[in-house]
Write a protein that holds these residues in place. Structure first.
Motif, short mmCIF file in Angstrom:
data_model
loop_
_atom_site.label_atom_id
_atom_site.label_comp_id
_atom_site.label_asym_id
_atom_site.label_seq_id
_atom_site.Cartn_x
_atom_site.Cartn_y
_atom_site.Cartn_z
N UNK A 37 27.14 24.33 17.11
CA UNK A 37 26.65 25.64 17.55
C UNK A 37 27.06 26.68 16.51
N UNK A 38 26.08 27.26 15.85
CA UNK A 38 26.35 28.25 14.81
C UNK A 38 26.23 29.66 15.40
N UNK A 39 27.37 30.32 15.57
CA UNK A 39 27.37 31.68 16.13
C UNK A 39 28.18 32.62 15.23
N UNK A 40 28.12 32.38 13.91
CA UNK A 40 28.90 33.19 12.96
C UNK A 40 28.50 34.66 12.97
N UNK A 41 27.25 34.95 13.21
CA UNK A 41 26.78 36.34 13.19
C UNK A 41 26.68 36.95 14.59
N UNK A 42 27.18 36.24 15.56
CA UNK A 42 27.02 36.68 16.94
C UNK A 42 28.34 37.11 17.55
N UNK A 43 28.34 37.23 18.89
CA UNK A 43 29.51 37.68 19.63
C UNK A 43 30.06 36.55 20.50
N UNK A 44 31.26 36.77 21.03
CA UNK A 44 31.88 35.79 21.92
C UNK A 44 31.00 35.55 23.14
N UNK A 45 30.35 36.58 23.63
CA UNK A 45 29.50 36.42 24.82
C UNK A 45 28.40 35.40 24.55
N UNK A 46 27.90 35.36 23.31
CA UNK A 46 26.88 34.38 22.95
C UNK A 46 27.46 32.98 22.89
N UNK A 47 28.69 32.87 22.36
CA UNK A 47 29.36 31.56 22.32
C UNK A 47 29.55 31.04 23.74
N UNK A 48 30.05 31.90 24.61
CA UNK A 48 30.30 31.51 26.00
C UNK A 48 29.01 31.09 26.69
N UNK A 49 27.93 31.88 26.50
CA UNK A 49 26.65 31.56 27.12
C UNK A 49 26.09 30.23 26.61
N UNK A 50 26.26 29.98 25.32
CA UNK A 50 25.76 28.74 24.72
C UNK A 50 26.49 27.53 25.28
N UNK A 51 27.80 27.62 25.35
CA UNK A 51 28.61 26.51 25.86
C UNK A 51 28.31 26.26 27.34
N UNK A 52 28.18 27.32 28.10
CA UNK A 52 27.89 27.18 29.54
C UNK A 52 26.55 26.52 29.76
N UNK A 53 25.56 26.92 28.98
CA UNK A 53 24.20 26.36 29.14
C UNK A 53 24.17 24.89 28.75
#
Length: 236
Positions: free
Chosen positions: A87-103
């Motif tokens: 999961x590449x979220x280098x340009x994003x926020x923690x909220x995006x990381x959390x949402x990606x992992x949850x999904x």
């Protein structure tokens, strides 16, 4: 050629029509998830969730269709090893990381082996990600390790560069639009082969089970009917 044979065998052996690229062509073109062909050290297939600002807005059905399709592509032997998720979220926020992992935790249809997350690169978001991961790790309900990575060099410690795309610091050649084109072409060919094989089987059964008539006119009609069927098969 091995991948072509695998696709053909898969389609030929299934009674129910499998999900094909053409069915979800628009979702695939959005490129929020991809199967580049890279493998882990033990042969585990790698599925990449690249940087995608609207990932949380992808409808659940679209997400499930794409990941279900991608996990159906590798052979059963490879899939049984377990998928590696990047999961590449280098340009994003923690909220995006959390949402990606949850999904992914809630809807990923395949067998998981490892989840690698390239965390946000901005200092503030990285700090939040560190705290958030400690607080919410159990919420994701994954039975596999989730590794939070600071850089591409960290990622290369888990996956060889030769198995990663250029976007991830690797040298694996990958063009998403070309990949979609190849998949649709292979699947169209395999579907045509299956349809032709089924028609030939029906034609052979029809010939074997047909009772030969005793009069000339009925024999002519029968020959004409079979000739027409044969001509139709040759057109395919």
């Amino acid at each position: 050629m091995k991948s072509v044979k695998h696709v053909m065998d898969e389609i030929m052996q299934q009674e129910i029509r499998p999900l094909l690229a053409v069915d979800i062509i628009e979702q695939l073109h959005r490129q929020f998830a991809l199967l580049s062909g890279g493998r882990g050290k033990d042969g585990a297939p790698i599925i990449i969730f690249p940087e995608f600002s609207g990932f949380s807005e992808v409808p659940e059905e679209d997400f499930l269709n794409v990941v279900t399709y991608l996990t159906s592509i590798p052979s059963l032997d490879a899939a049984s090893i377990g998928f590696i998720i990047i999961i590449d979220r280098r340009k994003d926020k923690w909220s995006s990381v959390k949402a990606s992992l949850s999904r992914i935790a809630g809807a990923f249809p395949g067998n998981l082996q490892l989840v690698l997350v390239l965390r946000p690169s901005r200092f503030f978001q990285r700090a939040i990600a560190d705290i958030g991961m400690k607080l919410h790790k159990d919420d994701f309900k994954m039975k596999v390790p989730i590794m939070m990575l600071n850089s591409l060099s960290d990622l290369h410690g888990y996956v060889d560069k030769g198995q990663l795309t250029r976007e991830l610091g690797g040298n694996l050649e990958y063009c998403h639009s070309q990949w979609i084109h190849h998949r649709t072409a292979i699947e169209n060919f395999a579907t045509t082969v299956k349809t032709t094989a089924q028609m030939l089987q029906m034609f052979g059964t029809d010939l074997a089970e047909t009772e030969l008539p005793n009069d000339v006119q009925c024999t002519k009609d029968l020959l004409t009917a079979h000739t027409d069927k044969h001509s139709n098969l040759k057109v395919i």
